[in-house]
Design an enzyme around this catalytic site. Structure first.
Site, PDB file in Angstrom:
ATOM      1  N   HIS A   9      69.117  37.066  42.859  1.00 51.39           N
ATOM      2  CA  HIS A   9      67.988  36.512  43.604  1.00 51.39           C
ATOM      3  C   HIS A   9      67.635  35.117  43.100  1.00 51.39           C
ATOM      4  O   HIS A   9      67.351  34.206  43.888  1.00 51.39           O
ATOM      5  CB  HIS A   9      66.789  37.455  43.459  1.00 51.39           C
ATOM      6  CG  HIS A   9      65.528  36.958  44.092  1.00 51.39           C
ATOM      7  ND1 HIS A   9      64.515  36.381  43.368  1.00 51.39           N
ATOM      8  CD2 HIS A   9      65.113  36.943  45.388  1.00 51.39           C
ATOM      9  CE1 HIS A   9      63.527  36.039  44.178  1.00 51.39           C
ATOM     10  NE2 HIS A   9      63.863  36.366  45.408  1.00 51.39           N
ATOM     11  N   GLU A  59      56.002  35.266  42.520  1.00 54.32           N
ATOM     12  CA  GLU A  59      56.442  36.186  43.567  1.00 54.32           C
ATOM     13  C   GLU A  59      56.520  37.611  43.032  1.00 54.32           C
ATOM     14  O   GLU A  59      56.081  38.564  43.692  1.00 54.32           O
ATOM     15  CB  GLU A  59      57.810  35.735  44.079  1.00 54.32           C
ATOM     16  CG  GLU A  59      58.395  36.606  45.181  1.00 54.32           C
ATOM     17  CD  GLU A  59      59.780  36.126  45.609  1.00 54.32           C
ATOM     18  OE1 GLU A  59      60.597  36.977  46.025  1.00 54.32           O
ATOM     19  OE2 GLU A  59      60.043  34.912  45.525  1.00 54.32           O
ATOM     20  N   GLU A  99      70.124  32.696  44.435  1.00 56.30           N
ATOM     21  CA  GLU A  99      69.842  32.412  45.850  1.00 56.30           C
ATOM     22  C   GLU A  99      68.795  31.310  45.987  1.00 56.30           C
ATOM     23  O   GLU A  99      68.956  30.371  46.775  1.00 56.30           O
ATOM     24  CB  GLU A  99      69.359  33.685  46.547  1.00 56.30           C
ATOM     25  CG  GLU A  99      68.855  33.490  47.965  1.00 56.30           C
ATOM     26  CD  GLU A  99      67.551  34.221  48.238  1.00 56.30           C
ATOM     27  OE1 GLU A  99      66.586  33.566  48.707  1.00 56.30           O
ATOM     28  OE2 GLU A  99      67.490  35.435  47.986  1.00 56.30           O
ATOM     29  N   HIS A 100      67.718  31.411  45.211  1.00 59.44           N
ATOM     30  CA  HIS A 100      66.669  30.400  45.260  1.00 59.44           C
ATOM     31  C   HIS A 100      67.197  29.026  44.865  1.00 59.44           C
ATOM     32  O   HIS A 100      66.900  28.018  45.508  1.00 59.44           O
ATOM     33  CB  HIS A 100      65.517  30.788  44.323  1.00 59.44           C
ATOM     34  CG  HIS A 100      64.488  31.652  44.951  1.00 59.44           C
ATOM     35  ND1 HIS A 100      63.154  31.316  45.000  1.00 59.44           N
ATOM     36  CD2 HIS A 100      64.584  32.858  45.567  1.00 59.44           C
ATOM     37  CE1 HIS A 100      62.475  32.277  45.622  1.00 59.44           C
ATOM     38  NE2 HIS A 100      63.329  33.229  45.964  1.00 59.44           N
TER      39      HIS A 100
END
Length: 434
Positions: free
Chosen positions: A67, A142, A70-71
């Site tokens: 993840h 987040e 991905e960012h």
């Protein structure tokens, strides 16, 4: 380029595997204004222990690495890929699942330019210590937001019960502590191991000419060189095949007005490979709709008795290395909720033979939903699971649904609804004694 014709839908799917190993799927939709493209790598949050390319020893990276990567892919030297897409009139995004990471755009114009942006930014990693440090704060916020969400806590709670050893129980984003350990070197190592064209697929659907679009992709890929590739060897912890490591029940207290309950069922049965696996998935979806859909006798009985309300939902998830079913909702009767869901599952083989008429209606309903999805460019592309189901698309599902019988569902219920795989998790209002 191979052409697959779906006469009943008037659709043609064009597929080509490039010399670098990239699988490209092209589905032209005449009359559509929008084109949607999704570029996916077979790398998700559970792939944290693996042998890097060219190495012989396993490494284990911090939770949340897929993840985080991905960012960071959007952040380039001197520009942001989001801004570049915006310049050419495209909406762009990305998402990470337990087993895959996807990058996408949708646009009604400048398709060639936006496709170039998509391919280039995903295939040209750029990470710095400064930008990685900045991203930790963004992703950390987040994570904390989700930690305070009772519904997310409920979902992760049942996964922890069902899979205490398997990394699927770990939040896809990781934890604040785990992402603090992610380094620039970690990101490059994961990228070099999994982001090779031979481990990726590209699906483009919309107002396109398939040969012209394929030529754009080939021209782009021919300007790049990629190292020799070996399929990544990701390792998962050993689990008890009889479910003995499952946590049968757990509960926590949070600031909620009503109890929340979830029943989870870990699949202990083997899932067939390839398209037979897709058939298994569709059978389970049909089975659950027949037993728990809003028009089912079981649902209406639970609803009329006040055990469930409009918050009730169920989910079946099947991916590489795991599959499970969950049933959740807000309820004033959490213990009854758990008991009655488990009772329906336990007695499914006795219930199903009495549902001959309902089965035919349910089958038509599921096929109707499938046909509706075929008018969505996003649903067509996002429904593609690549290697998992032997390159099957949503258009292959119609034939499978037609062949499913009630006897098939009885067999699936027998195999999947194993009491050894059951677990429950509850969130109770603050101050309520267990």
């Amino acid at each position: 380029m191979r052409k697959q014709t779906y006469k009943q839908f008037g659709e043609n799917l064009y597929t080509e595997t490039l010399s670098n190993g990239l699988t490209v799927n092209l589905l032209p939709k005449k009359g559509f204004h929008k084109t949607y493209a999704v570029f996916t790598t077979n790398f998700g949050s559970i792939d944290r222990t693996f042998i890097p390319q060219g190495k012989t020893e396993y490494v284990t990276q911090p939770d949340g690495i897929a993840h985080f990567l991905e960012h960071k892919m959007f952040d380039k030297k001197g520009y942001d890929a989001f801004d570049l897409f915006g310049k050419y009139g495209a909406d762009s995004n990305a998402f990470t699942s337990f087993t895959r990471t996807s990058y996408l755009f949708s646009a009604t114009q400048n398709i060639k330019e936006n496709l170039e942006i998509l391919l280039n930014f995903v295939q040209e990693p750029y990470f710095t210590d400064k930008s990685v440090e900045k991203e930790r704060g963004i992703i950390g916020q987040e994570i904390q937001m989700y930690d305070d969400d009772p519904d997310w806590k409920l979902y992760m709670g049942i996964l922890n019960n069902l899979y205490p050893k398997h990394p699927v129980h770990i939040d896809i984003a990781g934890t604040v502590d785990s992402i603090a350990k992610i380094t620039t070197e970690d990101l490059y190592l994961a990228y070099k191991t999994f982001y090779h064209p031979a481990n990726m697929d590209l699906f483009i659907v919309g107002n396109i000419d398939p040969q012209e679009t394929l030529n754009w992709v080939i021209q782009n890929q021919n300007t790049k060189t990629f190292p020799q590739f070996k399929t990544p060897n990701a390792k998962l912890p050993l689990e008890d095949p009889n479910g003995k490591d499952i946590i049968k029940h757990a509960e926590v207290q949070m600031a909620v007005n009503r109890p929340k309950s979830i029943v989870g069922l870990k699949g202990l049965d083997p899932v067939p490979a390839g398209r037979a696996g897709l058939a298994y998935k569709l059978k389970v979806n049909l089975l659950l709709y027949l037993l728990f859909g809003e028009s089912s006798q079981q649902y209406l009985k639970l609803y009329d008795s006040g055990v469930i309300d409009d918050t009730f939902s169920y989910e079946f998830d099947l991916a590489r290395s795991f599959h499970y079913v969950s049933f959740s909702g807000d309820t004033d009767h959490p213990d009854q909720f758990n008991d009655q869901i488990e009772n329906i599952l336990t007695n499914a083989q006795q219930i199903l033979p009495t549902l001959t008429d309902q089965f035919e209606l349910a089958k038509k309903e599921m096929m109707g939903r499938l046909v509706a999805r075929m008018d969505s460019v996003e649903a067509i592309a996002n429904g593609y699971e690549g290697q998992l189901f032997d390159q099957a698309t949503v258009f292959d599902q119609e034939t499978i649904y037609e062949q499913i019988t009630l006897t098939d569902l009885e067999q699936v219920a027998k195999d999947l609804f194993n009491a050894k795989g059951l677990s429950t998790f509850q969130i109770m209002p603050m101050g309520v004694k267990p």
